[in-house]
Write a protein that holds these residues in place. Sequence first.
Motif, PDB file in Angstrom:
ATOM      1  N   THR A   1      33.373  44.484  39.491  1.00  0.00           N
ATOM      2  CA  THR A   1      34.276  43.370  39.760  1.00  0.00           C
ATOM      3  C   THR A   1      35.563  43.687  38.995  1.00  0.00           C
ATOM      4  OG1 THR A   1      32.392  41.881  39.846  1.00  0.00           O
ATOM      5  CG2 THR A   1      34.555  40.863  39.538  1.00  0.00           C
ATOM      6  N   PHE A   2      36.694  43.441  39.599  1.00  0.00           N
ATOM      7  CA  PHE A   2      37.981  43.756  38.962  1.00  0.00           C
ATOM      8  C   PHE A   2      37.960  45.198  38.397  1.00  0.00           C
ATOM      9  CE2 PHE A   2      37.806  39.008  38.546  1.00  0.00           C
ATOM     10  CZ  PHE A   2      38.775  38.765  39.491  1.00  0.00           C
ATOM     11  N   THR A   3      38.253  45.358  37.104  1.00  0.00           N
ATOM     12  CA  THR A   3      38.375  46.708  36.524  1.00  0.00           C
ATOM     13  C   THR A   3      37.201  47.041  35.614  1.00  0.00           C
ATOM     14  OG1 THR A   3      39.562  45.828  34.605  1.00  0.00           O
ATOM     15  CG2 THR A   3      40.904  46.467  36.499  1.00  0.00           C
ATOM     16  N   TRP A   4      36.088  46.317  35.802  1.00  0.00           N
ATOM     17  CA  TRP A   4      35.006  46.392  34.832  1.00  0.00           C
ATOM     18  C   TRP A   4      34.075  47.583  35.027  1.00  0.00           C
ATOM     19  CZ3 TRP A   4      33.090  40.729  35.771  1.00  0.00           C
ATOM     20  CH2 TRP A   4      34.128  39.841  35.490  1.00  0.00           C
TER      21      TRP A   4
ATOM     22  N   SER B   1      42.238  52.402  30.736  1.00  0.00           N
ATOM     23  CA  SER B   1      41.718  51.043  30.497  1.00  0.00           C
ATOM     24  C   SER B   1      42.402  50.012  31.387  1.00  0.00           C
ATOM     25  CB  SER B   1      41.958  50.677  29.027  1.00  0.00           C
ATOM     26  OG  SER B   1      41.430  49.412  28.719  1.00  0.00           O
ATOM     27  N   GLY B   2      41.606  49.193  32.042  1.00  0.00           N
ATOM     28  CA  GLY B   2      42.123  47.997  32.700  1.00  0.00           C
ATOM     29  C   GLY B   2      43.059  48.233  33.861  1.00  0.00           C
ATOM     30  N   VAL B   3      42.990  49.397  34.518  1.00  0.00           N
ATOM     31  CA  VAL B   3      43.850  49.665  35.676  1.00  0.00           C
ATOM     32  C   VAL B   3      43.089  49.323  36.948  1.00  0.00           C
ATOM     33  CG1 VAL B   3      45.104  51.449  36.958  1.00  0.00           C
ATOM     34  CG2 VAL B   3      45.134  51.449  34.446  1.00  0.00           C
TER      35      VAL B   3
ATOM     36  N   HIS C   1      29.559  46.662  34.743  1.00  0.00           N
ATOM     37  CA  HIS C   1      28.947  45.351  34.487  1.00  0.00           C
ATOM     38  C   HIS C   1      28.229  44.892  35.758  1.00  0.00           C
ATOM     39  CE1 HIS C   1      31.158  44.068  30.624  1.00  0.00           C
ATOM     40  NE2 HIS C   1      31.506  45.315  30.853  1.00  0.00           N
TER      41      HIS C   1
ATOM     42  N   PRO D   1      25.872  43.279  38.274  1.00  0.00           N
ATOM     43  CA  PRO D   1      25.238  42.015  37.873  1.00  0.00           C
ATOM     44  C   PRO D   1      23.725  42.044  37.674  1.00  0.00           C
ATOM     45  CG  PRO D   1      26.140  41.870  40.114  1.00  0.00           C
ATOM     46  CD  PRO D   1      26.643  43.151  39.531  1.00  0.00           C
TER      47      PRO D   1
END
Lengths: 239, 239, 239, 239
Positions: A23-26, A44-46, A96, A98
């Motif tokens: 999900t997102f940048t995880w 990180s976080g891109v 991450h 789920p």
Amino acid sequence: MLEALKKEVYDANMQLPKLDLVTFTWGNVSGIDREKGLFVIKPSGVDYDQLTPADMVVVNLKGEVVEGKLNPSSDTPTHTVLYNAFPDIGGIVHTHSPWAVSFASAEMDIPNLNTTAADTFYGDIPVSEALTKAQIETAYEDETGNAIVKTFADRGIDHNAVPAVLVAQHGPFAWGATPAKAVYNAKVMEVVAEIDYHALTLSHRDSHVPQYLLDKHYYRKHGKNAYYGQNNPKSNAHK
Amino acid sequence: MLEALKKEVYDANMQLPKLDLVTFTWGNVSGIDREKGLFVIKPSGVDYDQLTPADMVVVNLKGEVVEGKLNPSSDTPTHTVLYNAFPDIGGIVHTHSPWAVSFASAEMDIPNLNTTAADTFYGDIPVSEALTKAQIETAYEDETGNAIVKTFADRGIDHNAVPAVLVAQHGPFAWGATPAKAVYNAKVMEVVAEIDYHALTLSHRDSHVPQYLLDKHYYRKHGKNAYYGQNNPKSNAHK
Amino acid sequence: MLEALKKEVYDANMQLPKLDLVTFTWGNVSGIDREKGLFVIKPSGVDYDQLTPADMVVVNLKGEVVEGKLNPSSDTPTHTVLYNAFPDIGGIVHTHSPWAVSFASAEMDIPNLNTTAADTFYGDIPVSEALTKAQIETAYEDETGNAIVKTFADRGIDHNAVPAVLVAQHGPFAWGATPAKAVYNAKVMEVVAEIDYHALTLSHRDSHVPQYLLDKHYYRKHGKNAYYGQNNPKSNAHK
Amino acid sequence: MLEALKKEVYDANMQLPKLDLVTFTWGNVSGIDREKGLFVIKPSGVDYDQLTPADMVVVNLKGEVVEGKLNPSSDTPTHTVLYNAFPDIGGIVHTHSPWAVSFASAEMDIPNLNTTAADTFYGDIPVSEALTKAQIETAYEDETGNAIVKTFADRGIDHNAVPAVLVAQHGPFAWGATPAKAVYNAKVMEVVAEIDYHALTLSHRDSHVPQYLLDKHYYRKHGKNAYYGQNNPKSNAHK
């Protein structure tokens, strides 16, 4: 610098959203050039849809950035510990996803209940002990790596035979001979966690596969007698 | 009037179906211009695939429509209460995302059981008390906002540290510095609710993260010592 | 050789990812030419997006490869046993679809609780007994087929009326008059397993359909009095 | 004949796969022209991607085909009973959507636990009694309709206020003023069933909404005081 490896690591990172693992940048994938002692990791976080191979960051085995304009994944120290402790692995992934995080939250191993698990994992996927306050407050990401290494050492698990782990209260890491194989193992872990959740809540009993079924399925796909697929030692295609 | 904000709010609304947070028209995002004291919100009951930035409705902090041909979201009074009570937030989102609604129906907090939660929420996501008959029959949508504000006050929760809530028997609201960040928080809440449901039904025990892990993960991403991503104070990219 | 059948088997294999029945390469479909006594099967471990009809492997009823450059599915001996034991079936499919594997892991039949099941399966989908150590260590894939055949014989189940099975600790096999019908049956099994899991965990009681409802729904779609669809004996379209 | 209605019914049928309410051909929508006393229904067992408006079958209120080359849905007698019993409805839909079928298998009402349910259904969605052997063996599809009508009569439920039902051991039917609204109601039922399953297995207690919350949410969207959306009596857009 390491352009082919950057492309390989980029491609493996881009598999994560495609396989519904992030999900997102995880999530982040890295891959190592063992000869040079350098690994390549996602920044990180891109966002995945803005990522390019040139964004990949090059890091040495002390965890120092050697090349790259962007900040490497905040989990870089964990990758560094794992590459040093497991000298035969070529790629690492953290997500991450789920179902795996649910087992990590419950602090339960993902048990080996069926051939879907046994095809890839030679035993249960272990959950680490929870990190202590001191570990978290000093060098958290390094200690995350140390907790993983300790789990395999304490429980006598071969990290090549079970190429994945849950960090308690946190989530999954997986690894493999290449970045792509690490991602493959991460996806299998997620699918097995989903299947196991439903099996456990249906039967409420221990339904581990017996050792001989584990042996059969694991060695159908691994080692010198493997015969699954097109490239294994005993596949018909190679007779 | 407020064309840039309308576009920003429109874009945030369009993220809701993309992130699987809405069925039909069951969601709305707003964003505020604090200098002008006006906020912009989705019109009521309009399909996402027919929505345009020009459809956004401009409302003042008394909840009165200032501009717009369409009826604003029926939840506009709730947004109004929240913008007045939480003077530092820039965007609000309400959805009926199914995992969050399940916890709201069970009238249970979404507990903070893992780093996926701790990265975004500095504690459990609280569920409000159920509204009374009198509250529902007088000014329902205002009282929904009041119930949210009361929940944070009564339990001493910082609405910036836990930027989301469940309204009992109803569903989730989330907010943030911008409309886009509000939507981000709404998605994290939904993912955490899904993970927590499975963790709780696997372990049937309290598996809250300890305070020091919560501190570590929350402050990796927030505040003056944050080091996740490319734009945080202590990220390598800014050294 | 058997070019039309290869295309048919290829098409049926390509339905597996489309119907969300496979992860990676974990599934295979075969189809038989009964007159020639030859069947066509997917090669082992080949990605679906790289598969072509020409990759299909031709095998005889002794399980010997007759034509094909690639290694056939490692499950080929299971298919061979089933084609020999069930002389009226035309196609077989094996997957690791997650809901079915959950029931196989729990070693539970997929019970017939509703008309969705009764429309396709004239009774519960049985789970086989677990294979013994000796069976697994000698001729595993043949013994998997034998365990399936024994399950239907021991329990007096007609393999045409219940065209699917779970192999304990492993997963589902399904079959039908054609490869496409085998895949159809595999999808119905997966959907029924999903529905049953939720029904069983909601009610915690035996809620099997009564025999007369099973008869009604099964024979609406099967046999000489069938009247569902456009091509059945008693459909209005054929009056 | 009834070309506009055929198009409307065709469009409503095509929403079923788009809204994830059907597997294969397991669903059908009809719509009625009350002045002519004729309704239009999907043909039986035709794939959605091969369906055209011209395939729709015209049926009278005795259940007789008036026009159409194809066999109408095998559930046509059920639709006929419902159109006769509920003279104010304009469209009917039947599916095997999995969450609703799980509740039907468990023979449990889908309870009204939250505003997502209350916005559309003024009370629980009832499950019918199971049909008897005699009912099933004589005129099954007619008796299915009769069981639905009896459920609403026996329990004193207004079929316009709760426009959906579960037939025990079978699955959901929904209806509405138009075919499109019937499909809308079927989707809401499925979403509510999913939410309720998780709420019930989390809390294991009765968490019905109180009457005053049910009144508030239902009448926000229905009746002479409705104010949700753009076209309701009291929406701001109409001031």
